[in-house]
Design an enzyme around this catalytic site. Structure first.
Site, PDB file in Angstrom:
ATOM      1  N   HIS A 188       7.784  11.040   2.322  1.00  0.00           N
ATOM      2  CA  HIS A 188       6.451  10.914   1.712  1.00  0.00           C
ATOM      3  C   HIS A 188       5.440  11.688   2.552  1.00  0.00           C
ATOM      4  CE1 HIS A 188       3.251   8.813  -0.494  1.00  0.00           C
ATOM      5  NE2 HIS A 188       2.622   8.728   0.658  1.00  0.00           N
ATOM      6  N   ASP A 233      -0.906  -1.978  -6.542  1.00  0.00           N
ATOM      7  CA  ASP A 233      -1.463  -0.804  -5.852  1.00  0.00           C
ATOM      8  C   ASP A 233      -2.109   0.148  -6.852  1.00  0.00           C
ATOM      9  OD1 ASP A 233      -1.814   0.988  -3.485  1.00  0.00           O
ATOM     10  OD2 ASP A 233      -0.612   2.292  -4.758  1.00  0.00           O
ATOM     11  N   ARG A 249     -10.297   1.592  -5.461  1.00  0.00           N
ATOM     12  CA  ARG A 249     -10.689   2.115  -4.138  1.00  0.00           C
ATOM     13  C   ARG A 249     -11.244   3.526  -4.254  1.00  0.00           C
ATOM     14  NH1 ARG A 249      -5.467   2.005  -0.934  1.00  0.00           N
ATOM     15  NH2 ARG A 249      -6.710   2.989   0.680  1.00  0.00           N
ATOM     16  N   SER A 255      -0.678   0.266   0.993  1.00  0.00           N
ATOM     17  CA  SER A 255      -0.533   1.001  -0.267  1.00  0.00           C
ATOM     18  C   SER A 255       0.699   1.913  -0.208  1.00  0.00           C
ATOM     19  CB  SER A 255      -1.814   1.820  -0.505  1.00  0.00           C
ATOM     20  OG  SER A 255      -1.612   2.826  -1.457  1.00  0.00           O
ATOM     21  N   LYS A 264       4.815   0.985  -1.911  1.00  0.00           N
ATOM     22  CA  LYS A 264       5.480   1.887  -2.853  1.00  0.00           C
ATOM     23  C   LYS A 264       6.810   2.401  -2.284  1.00  0.00           C
ATOM     24  CE  LYS A 264       1.731   4.211  -3.244  1.00  0.00           C
ATOM     25  NZ  LYS A 264       0.392   4.699  -3.451  1.00  0.00           N
TER      26      LYS A 264
HETATM   27  N1  URA Z   1      -1.821   7.451  -0.366  1.00  0.00           N
HETATM   28  C1  URA Z   1      -1.521   6.261  -0.931  1.00  0.00           C
HETATM   29  O1  URA Z   1      -0.511   6.113  -1.610  1.00  0.00           O
HETATM   30  N2  URA Z   1      -2.355   5.231  -0.710  1.00  0.00           N
HETATM   31  C2  URA Z   1      -3.473   5.332   0.026  1.00  0.00           C
HETATM   32  O2  URA Z   1      -4.176   4.356   0.198  1.00  0.00           O
HETATM   33  C3  URA Z   1      -3.784   6.575   0.598  1.00  0.00           C
HETATM   34  C4  URA Z   1      -2.937   7.638   0.385  1.00  0.00           C
END
Ligand code: URA
Length: 444
Positions: free
Chosen positions: A102, A181, A188, A203, A207
Protein backbone atom coordinates in the site's frame (compact mmCIF):
# COMPACT_ATOMS: atom_id res chain seq x y z
CA UNK A 1 -22.57 -10.61 9.61
CA UNK A 2 -21.48 -7.01 10.18
CA UNK A 3 -25.13 -5.91 10.62
CA UNK A 4 -25.72 -8.72 13.14
CA UNK A 5 -22.57 -7.65 14.99
CA UNK A 6 -23.82 -4.04 15.23
CA UNK A 7 -27.27 -5.16 16.35
CA UNK A 8 -25.84 -7.41 19.09
CA UNK A 9 -23.49 -4.66 20.17
CA UNK A 10 -26.33 -2.15 20.52
CA UNK A 11 -28.39 -4.69 22.43
CA UNK A 12 -25.50 -5.29 24.87
CA UNK A 13 -24.91 -1.54 25.38
CA UNK A 14 -28.57 -1.07 26.30
CA UNK A 15 -28.43 -4.05 28.69
CA UNK A 16 -25.20 -2.99 30.40
CA UNK A 17 -25.61 0.75 30.75
CA UNK A 18 -29.33 1.06 30.37
CA UNK A 19 -29.01 2.97 27.11
CA UNK A 20 -27.61 6.07 28.84
CA UNK A 21 -24.55 6.56 26.64
CA UNK A 22 -24.88 9.61 24.39
CA UNK A 23 -22.76 10.84 21.53
CA UNK A 24 -22.61 14.31 23.18
CA UNK A 25 -20.95 12.77 26.27
CA UNK A 26 -18.43 10.98 24.04
CA UNK A 27 -17.63 14.18 22.10
CA UNK A 28 -17.23 16.13 25.36
CA UNK A 29 -14.99 13.45 26.83
CA UNK A 30 -12.62 13.60 23.86
CA UNK A 31 -12.83 17.41 23.83
CA UNK A 32 -11.52 17.28 27.43
CA UNK A 33 -8.68 15.01 26.23
CA UNK A 34 -9.87 11.92 28.08
CA UNK A 35 -9.41 8.33 26.95
CA UNK A 36 -12.46 6.75 25.28
CA UNK A 37 -13.46 3.22 26.15
CA UNK A 38 -13.94 0.61 23.43
CA UNK A 39 -17.71 0.76 24.07
CA UNK A 40 -17.76 4.52 23.52
CA UNK A 41 -15.81 4.26 20.25
CA UNK A 42 -18.11 1.45 19.15
CA UNK A 43 -21.17 3.52 20.03
CA UNK A 44 -19.92 6.41 17.88
CA UNK A 45 -18.78 4.38 14.86
CA UNK A 46 -21.70 1.97 14.73
CA UNK A 47 -24.14 4.81 15.43
CA UNK A 48 -22.68 6.77 12.53
CA UNK A 49 -23.11 3.78 10.24
CA UNK A 50 -26.73 3.18 11.23
CA UNK A 51 -27.59 6.90 11.05
CA UNK A 52 -28.30 7.50 14.76
CA UNK A 53 -25.10 9.58 15.02
CA UNK A 54 -25.35 12.48 12.57
CA UNK A 55 -22.71 13.94 10.24
CA UNK A 56 -22.31 17.06 12.40
CA UNK A 57 -21.81 14.97 15.53
CA UNK A 58 -19.23 12.69 13.92
CA UNK A 59 -17.42 15.77 12.49
CA UNK A 60 -17.23 17.22 15.96
CA UNK A 61 -15.85 13.99 17.43
CA UNK A 62 -13.33 13.67 14.60
CA UNK A 63 -12.10 17.23 15.20
CA UNK A 64 -11.70 16.48 18.92
CA UNK A 65 -9.61 13.42 17.93
CA UNK A 66 -7.53 15.52 15.49
CA UNK A 67 -6.80 18.01 18.29
CA UNK A 68 -6.38 15.68 21.28
CA UNK A 69 -5.30 12.44 19.61
CA UNK A 70 -5.89 8.87 20.69
CA UNK A 71 -3.58 6.55 22.56
CA UNK A 72 -2.46 3.19 21.16
CA UNK A 73 -5.26 1.25 22.82
CA UNK A 74 -7.94 3.60 21.49
CA UNK A 75 -6.37 3.48 18.00
CA UNK A 76 -6.27 -0.33 17.96
CA UNK A 77 -9.88 -0.47 19.16
CA UNK A 78 -10.94 2.04 16.50
CA UNK A 79 -9.16 -0.06 13.84
CA UNK A 80 -10.85 -3.24 15.07
CA UNK A 81 -14.32 -1.68 15.12
CA UNK A 82 -13.90 -0.31 11.59
CA UNK A 83 -12.44 -3.59 10.34
CA UNK A 84 -15.50 -5.46 11.65
CA UNK A 85 -17.97 -2.98 10.12
CA UNK A 86 -18.08 -4.93 6.82
CA UNK A 87 -16.81 -7.95 4.91
CA UNK A 88 -13.42 -9.47 5.67
CA UNK A 89 -11.74 -11.18 2.72
CA UNK A 90 -10.95 -14.84 3.12
CA UNK A 91 -7.92 -15.59 0.96
CA UNK A 92 -7.19 -18.98 2.55
CA UNK A 93 -7.77 -20.68 -0.82
CA UNK A 94 -4.68 -18.98 -2.20
CA UNK A 95 -1.61 -21.19 -1.86
CA UNK A 96 1.42 -19.62 -0.22
CA UNK A 97 2.11 -16.35 1.55
CA UNK A 98 0.12 -13.40 0.22
CA UNK A 99 1.53 -9.89 0.20
CA UNK A 100 -0.37 -6.61 0.06
CA UNK A 101 1.50 -3.42 -0.71
CA UNK A 102 0.00 0.00 0.00
CA UNK A 103 1.10 3.59 -0.53
CA UNK A 104 -0.12 6.54 1.49
CA UNK A 105 -0.29 8.43 -1.80
CA UNK A 106 1.84 10.74 -3.84
CA UNK A 107 2.35 12.24 -7.29
CA UNK A 108 3.57 9.98 -10.10
CA UNK A 109 3.50 6.94 -7.81
CA UNK A 110 3.30 3.98 -10.19
CA UNK A 111 5.28 1.61 -7.93
CA UNK A 112 2.53 -1.04 -7.73
CA UNK A 113 2.39 -1.35 -11.52
CA UNK A 114 6.05 -2.39 -11.55
CA UNK A 115 6.37 -4.18 -8.22
CA UNK A 116 3.34 -6.49 -8.52
CA UNK A 117 4.35 -8.25 -11.79
CA UNK A 118 8.02 -8.18 -10.82
CA UNK A 119 7.33 -10.06 -7.58
CA UNK A 120 4.79 -12.36 -9.22
CA UNK A 121 7.44 -13.31 -11.80
CA UNK A 122 9.52 -14.36 -8.80
CA UNK A 123 6.78 -16.61 -7.42
CA UNK A 124 5.38 -14.24 -4.78
CA UNK A 125 1.59 -13.94 -4.55
CA UNK A 126 0.21 -10.43 -4.90
CA UNK A 127 -3.50 -10.15 -4.13
CA UNK A 128 -4.19 -6.46 -4.11
CA UNK A 129 -7.21 -4.26 -3.68
CA UNK A 130 -6.48 -0.72 -4.76
CA UNK A 131 -8.23 2.60 -4.65
CA UNK A 132 -8.98 5.37 -7.09
CA UNK A 133 -7.18 8.68 -7.02
CA UNK A 134 -8.70 11.59 -5.17
CA UNK A 135 -7.33 15.11 -4.94
CA UNK A 136 -3.79 15.63 -6.21
CA UNK A 137 -2.71 11.99 -5.79
CA UNK A 138 -3.35 9.29 -8.37
CA UNK A 139 -4.80 5.82 -7.79
CA UNK A 140 -3.64 2.46 -9.18
CA UNK A 141 -7.15 1.53 -10.32
CA UNK A 142 -7.44 4.64 -12.52
CA UNK A 143 -4.02 3.95 -13.99
CA UNK A 144 -5.01 0.38 -14.85
CA UNK A 145 -8.29 1.58 -16.34
CA UNK A 146 -6.35 3.71 -18.81
CA UNK A 147 -5.59 0.35 -20.49
CA UNK A 148 -8.57 -0.30 -22.74
CA UNK A 149 -10.69 -3.25 -21.55
CA UNK A 150 -8.91 -3.72 -18.21
CA UNK A 151 -11.42 -5.14 -15.72
CA UNK A 152 -10.89 -4.01 -12.12
CA UNK A 153 -14.10 -5.66 -10.89
CA UNK A 154 -13.31 -9.37 -10.56
CA UNK A 155 -15.53 -11.19 -8.08
CA UNK A 156 -13.89 -12.98 -5.14
CA UNK A 157 -13.77 -16.34 -6.91
CA UNK A 158 -12.16 -14.90 -10.04
CA UNK A 159 -9.75 -12.85 -7.90
CA UNK A 160 -8.56 -15.89 -5.92
CA UNK A 161 -8.33 -18.08 -9.05
CA UNK A 162 -6.23 -15.50 -10.89
CA UNK A 163 -3.78 -15.16 -7.97
CA UNK A 164 -3.45 -18.96 -7.84
CA UNK A 165 -3.06 -19.20 -11.64
CA UNK A 166 -0.65 -16.36 -12.43
CA UNK A 167 0.42 -14.98 -9.03
CA UNK A 168 -1.07 -11.51 -9.32
CA UNK A 169 -4.44 -9.77 -9.43
CA UNK A 170 -5.33 -6.14 -8.73
CA UNK A 171 -8.96 -5.20 -8.22
CA UNK A 172 -10.97 -2.25 -7.03
CA UNK A 173 -11.97 -2.37 -3.38
CA UNK A 174 -15.33 -4.14 -2.98
CA UNK A 175 -18.31 -2.12 -1.83
CA UNK A 176 -18.68 -3.61 1.62
CA UNK A 177 -15.05 -3.70 2.74
CA UNK A 178 -14.75 -1.44 5.81
CA UNK A 179 -17.89 0.66 5.13
CA UNK A 180 -17.19 2.62 8.34
CA UNK A 181 -13.96 3.96 6.83
CA UNK A 182 -15.66 4.73 3.54
CA UNK A 183 -18.29 6.89 5.26
CA UNK A 184 -15.93 8.48 7.77
CA UNK A 185 -13.18 9.16 5.21
CA UNK A 186 -15.64 11.00 2.95
CA UNK A 187 -16.61 13.15 5.95
CA UNK A 188 -12.97 13.73 6.97
CA UNK A 189 -12.20 14.88 3.46
CA UNK A 190 -14.67 17.76 3.69
CA UNK A 191 -14.27 18.70 7.37
CA UNK A 192 -10.51 19.25 7.65
CA UNK A 193 -10.06 16.11 9.72
CA UNK A 194 -7.78 14.02 7.53
CA UNK A 195 -4.49 14.92 9.18
CA UNK A 196 -4.49 12.90 12.37
CA UNK A 197 -2.13 9.98 13.00
CA UNK A 198 -4.66 7.71 14.80
CA UNK A 199 -7.31 8.43 12.15
CA UNK A 200 -4.93 7.79 9.24
CA UNK A 201 -3.39 4.68 10.84
CA UNK A 202 -6.77 3.12 11.68
CA UNK A 203 -8.18 3.99 8.25
CA UNK A 204 -5.30 2.39 6.35
CA UNK A 205 -4.84 -0.62 8.64
CA UNK A 206 -8.54 -1.50 8.88
CA UNK A 207 -8.63 -1.78 5.07
CA UNK A 208 -5.36 -3.70 4.85
CA UNK A 209 -6.40 -6.14 7.58
CA UNK A 210 -9.81 -6.64 5.95
CA UNK A 211 -8.12 -7.44 2.62
CA UNK A 212 -6.81 -10.71 4.05
CA UNK A 213 -3.09 -10.64 3.12
CA UNK A 214 -0.45 -12.33 5.30
CA UNK A 215 2.16 -9.58 5.05
CA UNK A 216 1.46 -5.84 4.77
CA UNK A 217 4.03 -3.50 3.24
CA UNK A 218 3.32 0.23 3.38
CA UNK A 219 5.16 2.90 1.41
CA UNK A 220 4.75 5.98 3.61
CA UNK A 221 5.31 8.97 1.34
CA UNK A 222 6.87 12.01 3.03
CA UNK A 223 7.20 15.51 1.59
CA UNK A 224 5.49 18.44 -0.07
CA UNK A 225 3.53 16.19 -2.46
CA UNK A 226 2.34 13.79 0.25
CA UNK A 227 -0.27 13.72 2.97
CA UNK A 228 2.53 13.48 5.56
CA UNK A 229 4.86 16.47 5.21
CA UNK A 230 7.65 15.70 7.68
CA UNK A 231 9.73 12.74 8.75
CA UNK A 232 8.72 12.88 12.45
CA UNK A 233 5.02 12.52 11.60
CA UNK A 234 5.86 9.78 9.09
CA UNK A 235 7.79 7.84 11.75
CA UNK A 236 5.01 8.12 14.28
CA UNK A 237 2.42 7.00 11.69
CA UNK A 238 4.63 4.08 10.66
CA UNK A 239 5.21 3.03 14.29
CA UNK A 240 1.49 3.13 14.95
CA UNK A 241 0.68 1.01 11.88
CA UNK A 242 3.38 -1.53 12.76
CA UNK A 243 1.91 -1.80 16.29
CA UNK A 244 -1.59 -2.31 14.89
CA UNK A 245 -0.21 -5.03 12.58
CA UNK A 246 1.45 -6.70 15.59
CA UNK A 247 -1.84 -6.70 17.50
CA UNK A 248 -3.23 -8.86 14.65
CA UNK A 249 -0.04 -10.91 14.24
CA UNK A 250 0.29 -9.59 10.69
CA UNK A 251 3.86 -8.60 9.90
CA UNK A 252 3.70 -4.95 8.82
CA UNK A 253 6.70 -3.16 7.36
CA UNK A 254 6.77 0.55 6.53
CA UNK A 255 9.22 2.11 4.10
CA UNK A 256 9.44 5.90 4.36
CA UNK A 257 10.18 7.45 0.94
CA UNK A 258 10.65 10.98 -0.30
CA UNK A 259 7.76 12.79 -2.03
CA UNK A 260 9.38 16.22 -2.35
CA UNK A 261 9.28 15.63 -6.11
CA UNK A 262 7.14 13.35 -8.28
CA UNK A 263 8.32 9.75 -8.44
CA UNK A 264 9.77 9.08 -11.88
CA UNK A 265 8.99 11.52 -14.67
CA UNK A 266 5.39 10.84 -15.63
CA UNK A 267 2.23 12.18 -13.95
CA UNK A 268 -1.08 11.07 -15.47
CA UNK A 269 -2.67 7.71 -15.99
CA UNK A 270 -1.66 6.28 -19.41
CA UNK A 271 1.67 8.14 -19.20
CA UNK A 272 2.39 6.39 -15.89
CA UNK A 273 1.46 2.98 -17.29
CA UNK A 274 3.89 3.63 -20.14
CA UNK A 275 6.64 4.61 -17.65
CA UNK A 276 5.93 1.46 -15.62
CA UNK A 277 6.24 -0.64 -18.79
CA UNK A 278 9.56 1.03 -19.63
CA UNK A 279 10.78 0.30 -16.09
CA UNK A 280 9.79 -3.35 -16.40
CA UNK A 281 11.95 -3.47 -19.53
CA UNK A 282 14.96 -2.00 -17.73
CA UNK A 283 14.51 1.54 -19.10
CA UNK A 284 12.86 3.26 -16.13
CA UNK A 285 13.91 6.27 -14.07
CA UNK A 286 16.37 5.60 -11.25
CA UNK A 287 14.21 6.89 -8.39
CA UNK A 288 11.24 4.71 -9.36
CA UNK A 289 13.52 1.72 -9.76
CA UNK A 290 15.12 2.33 -6.36
CA UNK A 291 11.77 2.44 -4.53
CA UNK A 292 10.55 -0.68 -6.38
CA UNK A 293 13.77 -2.58 -5.66
CA UNK A 294 13.89 -1.58 -1.99
CA UNK A 295 10.25 -2.55 -1.37
CA UNK A 296 10.55 -5.75 -3.40
CA UNK A 297 13.70 -6.91 -1.64
CA UNK A 298 12.07 -6.27 1.76
CA UNK A 299 9.11 -8.38 0.64
CA UNK A 300 11.35 -11.18 -0.65
CA UNK A 301 13.28 -11.04 2.61
CA UNK A 302 10.03 -11.37 4.60
CA UNK A 303 8.54 -14.16 2.46
CA UNK A 304 11.57 -16.18 1.36
CA UNK A 305 14.13 -15.15 3.99
CA UNK A 306 16.62 -14.11 1.29
CA UNK A 307 19.10 -11.38 2.33
CA UNK A 308 18.58 -7.93 0.84
CA UNK A 309 21.51 -7.72 -1.57
CA UNK A 310 20.94 -11.21 -2.92
CA UNK A 311 17.23 -10.43 -3.38
CA UNK A 312 18.08 -7.27 -5.35
CA UNK A 313 20.36 -9.21 -7.68
CA UNK A 314 17.65 -11.79 -8.31
CA UNK A 315 15.12 -9.03 -8.99
CA UNK A 316 17.40 -7.29 -11.50
CA UNK A 317 17.73 -10.63 -13.26
CA UNK A 318 13.92 -10.81 -13.60
CA UNK A 319 13.92 -7.34 -15.17
CA UNK A 320 16.80 -8.03 -17.52
CA UNK A 321 15.64 -11.45 -18.73
CA UNK A 322 12.19 -10.06 -19.66
CA UNK A 323 10.27 -12.28 -17.20
CA UNK A 324 8.89 -9.36 -15.17
CA UNK A 325 7.59 -7.62 -18.30
CA UNK A 326 6.13 -10.90 -19.61
CA UNK A 327 4.28 -11.26 -16.29
CA UNK A 328 2.91 -7.72 -16.63
CA UNK A 329 1.59 -8.52 -20.12
CA UNK A 330 0.07 -11.79 -18.85
CA UNK A 331 -1.58 -9.99 -15.93
CA UNK A 332 -3.03 -7.24 -18.14
CA UNK A 333 -4.32 -9.76 -20.70
CA UNK A 334 -5.86 -11.94 -17.99
CA UNK A 335 -7.85 -8.95 -16.71
CA UNK A 336 -9.05 -8.13 -20.24
CA UNK A 337 -6.68 -5.23 -21.03
CA UNK A 338 -5.25 -4.46 -24.46
CA UNK A 339 -1.82 -2.80 -24.27
CA UNK A 340 -1.80 -2.10 -28.02
CA UNK A 341 -4.54 0.41 -27.35
CA UNK A 342 -2.87 2.54 -24.64
CA UNK A 343 -3.78 6.05 -25.75
CA UNK A 344 -1.68 9.11 -24.90
CA UNK A 345 -2.73 12.53 -26.18
CA UNK A 346 -0.84 13.78 -29.22
CA UNK A 347 -1.48 17.42 -28.25
CA UNK A 348 1.97 17.73 -26.65
CA UNK A 349 3.65 21.00 -25.65
CA UNK A 350 7.29 21.37 -24.71
CA UNK A 351 7.69 23.85 -21.84
CA UNK A 352 11.03 25.65 -21.63
CA UNK A 353 12.72 27.00 -18.52
CA UNK A 354 12.66 30.80 -18.13
CA UNK A 355 16.06 30.78 -16.41
CA UNK A 356 19.29 28.82 -15.99
CA UNK A 357 20.33 27.10 -12.77
CA UNK A 358 19.93 24.09 -10.50
CA UNK A 359 16.47 22.80 -9.67
CA UNK A 360 16.42 22.84 -5.88
CA UNK A 361 12.73 22.25 -5.30
CA UNK A 362 9.60 21.10 -7.12
CA UNK A 363 6.23 22.07 -5.67
CA UNK A 364 4.86 18.56 -6.06
CA UNK A 365 1.45 19.26 -4.57
CA UNK A 366 0.93 22.11 -7.05
CA UNK A 367 2.13 20.02 -9.98
CA UNK A 368 -0.30 17.27 -8.90
CA UNK A 369 -3.09 19.85 -8.71
CA UNK A 370 -2.23 21.10 -12.22
CA UNK A 371 -2.26 17.53 -13.56
CA UNK A 372 -5.67 17.11 -11.95
CA UNK A 373 -6.93 20.40 -13.44
CA UNK A 374 -6.09 19.29 -17.01
CA UNK A 375 -8.09 16.09 -16.45
CA UNK A 376 -5.63 13.53 -15.03
CA UNK A 377 -7.37 13.45 -11.63
CA UNK A 378 -10.69 14.12 -10.00
CA UNK A 379 -12.15 16.30 -7.23
CA UNK A 380 -15.02 13.97 -6.41
CA UNK A 381 -15.39 10.26 -7.06
CA UNK A 382 -18.05 11.07 -9.68
CA UNK A 383 -15.68 13.20 -11.84
CA UNK A 384 -14.52 11.62 -15.11
CA UNK A 385 -10.78 11.20 -15.70
CA UNK A 386 -9.07 11.91 -19.01
CA UNK A 387 -6.59 9.01 -19.13
CA UNK A 388 -4.61 10.47 -22.05
CA UNK A 389 -3.37 13.70 -20.44
CA UNK A 390 -0.59 14.54 -18.01
CA UNK A 391 2.89 15.92 -17.47
CA UNK A 392 6.30 14.39 -18.11
CA UNK A 393 9.24 16.00 -16.36
CA UNK A 394 12.42 16.41 -18.39
CA UNK A 395 14.31 17.68 -15.31
CA UNK A 396 14.19 16.66 -11.67
CA UNK A 397 15.53 18.00 -8.37
CA UNK A 398 19.32 18.32 -8.54
CA UNK A 399 19.42 18.71 -12.34
CA UNK A 400 20.87 21.76 -14.07
CA UNK A 401 18.63 23.45 -16.64
CA UNK A 402 19.60 26.08 -19.22
CA UNK A 403 17.32 29.01 -20.00
CA UNK A 404 15.07 27.94 -22.92
CA UNK A 405 15.88 24.25 -22.36
CA UNK A 406 12.88 21.91 -21.98
CA UNK A 407 11.88 21.43 -18.35
CA UNK A 408 8.74 19.37 -18.99
CA UNK A 409 6.21 18.26 -21.56
CA UNK A 410 2.49 18.68 -21.02
CA UNK A 411 -0.04 16.40 -22.74
CA UNK A 412 -3.39 18.14 -23.12
CA UNK A 413 -6.80 17.27 -24.51
CA UNK A 414 -9.85 19.31 -23.61
CA UNK A 415 -8.39 21.61 -20.94
CA UNK A 416 -5.50 24.08 -21.07
CA UNK A 417 -2.94 25.24 -18.54
CA UNK A 418 -0.96 28.48 -18.15
CA UNK A 419 2.79 28.03 -18.77
CA UNK A 420 3.58 30.38 -15.89
CA UNK A 421 1.70 28.08 -13.47
CA UNK A 422 3.85 25.15 -14.57
CA UNK A 423 7.12 27.10 -14.32
CA UNK A 424 6.23 28.42 -10.87
CA UNK A 425 6.37 24.83 -9.57
CA UNK A 426 10.18 24.88 -9.96
CA UNK A 427 12.63 26.65 -7.64
CA UNK A 428 15.79 27.27 -9.68
CA UNK A 429 18.93 28.77 -8.11
CA UNK A 430 22.53 29.37 -9.11
CA UNK A 431 23.76 27.03 -6.37
CA UNK A 432 22.77 23.41 -5.86
CA UNK A 433 21.36 22.91 -2.36
CA UNK A 434 20.85 19.55 -0.63
CA UNK A 435 19.29 16.87 -2.83
CA UNK A 436 16.98 14.94 -0.49
CA UNK A 437 17.48 11.23 0.14
CA UNK A 438 14.91 8.97 -1.51
CA UNK A 439 14.72 6.12 1.02
CA UNK A 440 14.31 7.76 4.42
CA UNK A 441 13.72 4.91 6.85
CA UNK A 442 12.40 1.39 7.31
CA UNK A 443 10.19 0.70 10.32
CA UNK A 444 9.10 -2.81 11.27
N1 URA B 1 -5.24 6.89 3.13
C1 URA B 1 -6.25 6.25 3.74
O1 URA B 1 -6.68 5.18 3.32
N2 URA B 1 -6.77 6.80 4.85
C2 URA B 1 -6.34 7.97 5.37
O2 URA B 1 -6.84 8.41 6.38
C3 URA B 1 -5.29 8.64 4.71
C4 URA B 1 -4.75 8.08 3.58
Amino acid sequence: MAILYRFLYKFCVILIIGGNMTIIDIINKKRLNKELTREEIEFAINGYLDGSVKDYQMSSLLMAIVINGMNERETIDLTDIMLKSGDIMDLSEIDGIIVDKHSTGGVGDKVTLVLAPLLASFGIKIAKMSGRGLGHTGGTIDKLESIKGFNVNLDNKEFIKQVNDIGVAIVSQTGNLVPADKKIYALRDVTGTVESMPLIASSIMSKKLASGADIIIIDVKVGNGALIKNIEDARSLANLMVKIGKAYRKPTICLLTNMDEPLGHAIGNALEVKEAMDTLQGMGPNDLLEVVMTLSSIIIGAVKKIPNNEAKQLLFKQLNNGKAYDKFKEFVKKQGGNLDDLKISDKVFSIKSDKSGYINKIDTLRLGEIAKSIGAGRNTLEDKIDYEVGIVLSKKVGDYVEKDEEILKVYLNKKDVAIVDLLECFTIDEELKNVPKLILDIIK
